[in-house]
Design an enzyme around this catalytic site. Structure first.
Site, short mmCIF file in Angstrom:
data_model
loop_
_atom_site.label_atom_id
_atom_site.label_comp_id
_atom_site.label_asym_id
_atom_site.label_seq_id
_atom_site.Cartn_x
_atom_site.Cartn_y
_atom_site.Cartn_z
CG HIS A 10 0.41 -45.52 -43.88
ND1 HIS A 10 -0.93 -45.28 -44.06
CD2 HIS A 10 0.82 -44.62 -42.95
CE1 HIS A 10 -1.30 -44.28 -43.27
NE2 HIS A 10 -0.25 -43.87 -42.57
CG HIS A 12 3.76 -40.90 -40.97
ND1 HIS A 12 3.32 -39.82 -41.71
CD2 HIS A 12 2.70 -41.75 -40.87
CE1 HIS A 12 2.05 -40.01 -42.04
NE2 HIS A 12 1.65 -41.17 -41.55
CG HIS A 189 -3.01 -40.00 -43.59
ND1 HIS A 189 -1.98 -39.96 -44.51
CD2 HIS A 189 -2.49 -40.56 -42.45
CE1 HIS A 189 -0.89 -40.48 -43.95
NE2 HIS A 189 -1.17 -40.84 -42.71
CD GLU A 192 -5.48 -42.15 -38.48
OE1 GLU A 192 -4.76 -42.64 -37.60
OE2 GLU A 192 -5.16 -41.15 -39.14
CG ASP A 270 0.50 -44.73 -39.06
OD1 ASP A 270 0.99 -43.82 -39.75
OD2 ASP A 270 -0.59 -44.61 -38.48
CG ASP A 271 3.39 -42.48 -36.95
OD1 ASP A 271 4.17 -41.63 -37.42
OD2 ASP A 271 2.19 -42.53 -37.25
#
Length: 278
Positions: A10, A12, A189, A192, A270-271
């Site tokens: 996961h 991005h 997603h 969340e 994630d980010d």
């Protein structure tokens, strides 16, 4: 732990854009940023929810224009990942965030894929997942899938990201059915910030192969049982959940409860440029 081989499921790629690279690419492309320093950018990385983050995330994305920009972004992430012991990575990318600015689809996928191919020579395997932005329409997602058709040899799956609340998975039922018919894997997603109902829709309407986040599934015992029975994986992102105030304290993160319930929960970043950890 540092020495263990890892998989990242996961991530991005636009969320790995560090402030230093943001400035460098802005300069290379003759763009002016809304921030006057790296420190000012980092100071803006205090979010109260998902939308706060997305607002600045899309601003940062504006520096990415050429195939070389996307190559440099991806290569920088892969070098960080290799240092962390990552041996396999499955990367999300958001083409609509770029094509809406006039960036050719080929620049986006071409630069990312070239960096992934180079990393494969160094022992990091990868998969590329194209995400649809859920705050946009299904018709716009269909148009993006059309643009992707010449590049399907490079793309392994489709996902669903961006603002979750108010944009249920069922909104994209037809485009995901079409993607599945093209042989692409399906992820989304769900849960969340959105309710357990969104996770049910990801399962029953989209037919996902994997659930991204999935935290709020824990609010529904029948849903947890279903995910366990289907042997599906959750790609959980604890630091992201903390920074976006999904949880108030990392010690209160539900990862341990997920594992105790028999869920296949994995830890991902994630980010990472925005959330403070790879």
């Amino acid at each position: 732990i540092a020495a263990l081989p890892k998989a990242e499921l996961h991530l991005h790629i636009e969320g790995s854009l560090e402030p230093e690279m943001m400035f460098a690419l802005a300069q290379r492309n003759g763009l002016k940023l809304a921030f006057d320093s790296v420190e000012a950018i980092r100071a803006a990385y205090e979010f109260s929810n998902l939308q706060d983050f997305l607002d600045i995330y899309y601003q940062g994305m504006a520096v990415l224009l050429t195939e070389q920009d996307f190559f440099d972004l991806t290569a920088a992430y892969l070098h960080r990942a290799a240092a962390d012991g990552v041996r396999h990575v499955e990367i999300f990318f958001d083409p609509q965030g770029h094509t809406a600015r006039g960036v050719p689809f080929a620049n986006v996928v071409g630069g990312i894929a070239r960096a992934l191919a180079e990393a494969e020579q160094r022992g990091i395997t990868s998969r590329l997942i194209m995400c649809f932005l859920r705050h946009l329409s299904e018709a716009e997602a269909e148009a993006t899938l059309d643009e992707a058709l010449p590049f399907l040899a490079l793309i392994h799956g489709v996902g669903l990201d961006s603002s979750e609340v108010g944009h249920p998975p069922e909104k994209f039922a037809r485009v995901f059915a079409r993607a599945r018919g093209l042989g692409l894997k399906i992820v989304a997603h769900a849960g969340e910030e959105g309710p357990p109902a969104y996770v049910w829709q990801a399962l029953d309407v989209l037919g996902v192969d994997r659930i991204d986040h999935g935290n709020r599934a824990l609010e529904d015992d029948a849903l947890v049982s279903r995910i366990v029975a289907d042997n599906l994986t959750l790609t959980v992102c604890p630091l992201s959940n903390l920074k976006l105030c999904v949880v108030r304290d990392i010690a209160a993160h539900p990862l341990r409860r997920m594992l105790a319930a028999g869920l296949r929960a994995t830890v991902n970043s994630d980010d990472p440029a925005y959330f403070g950890g790879y």
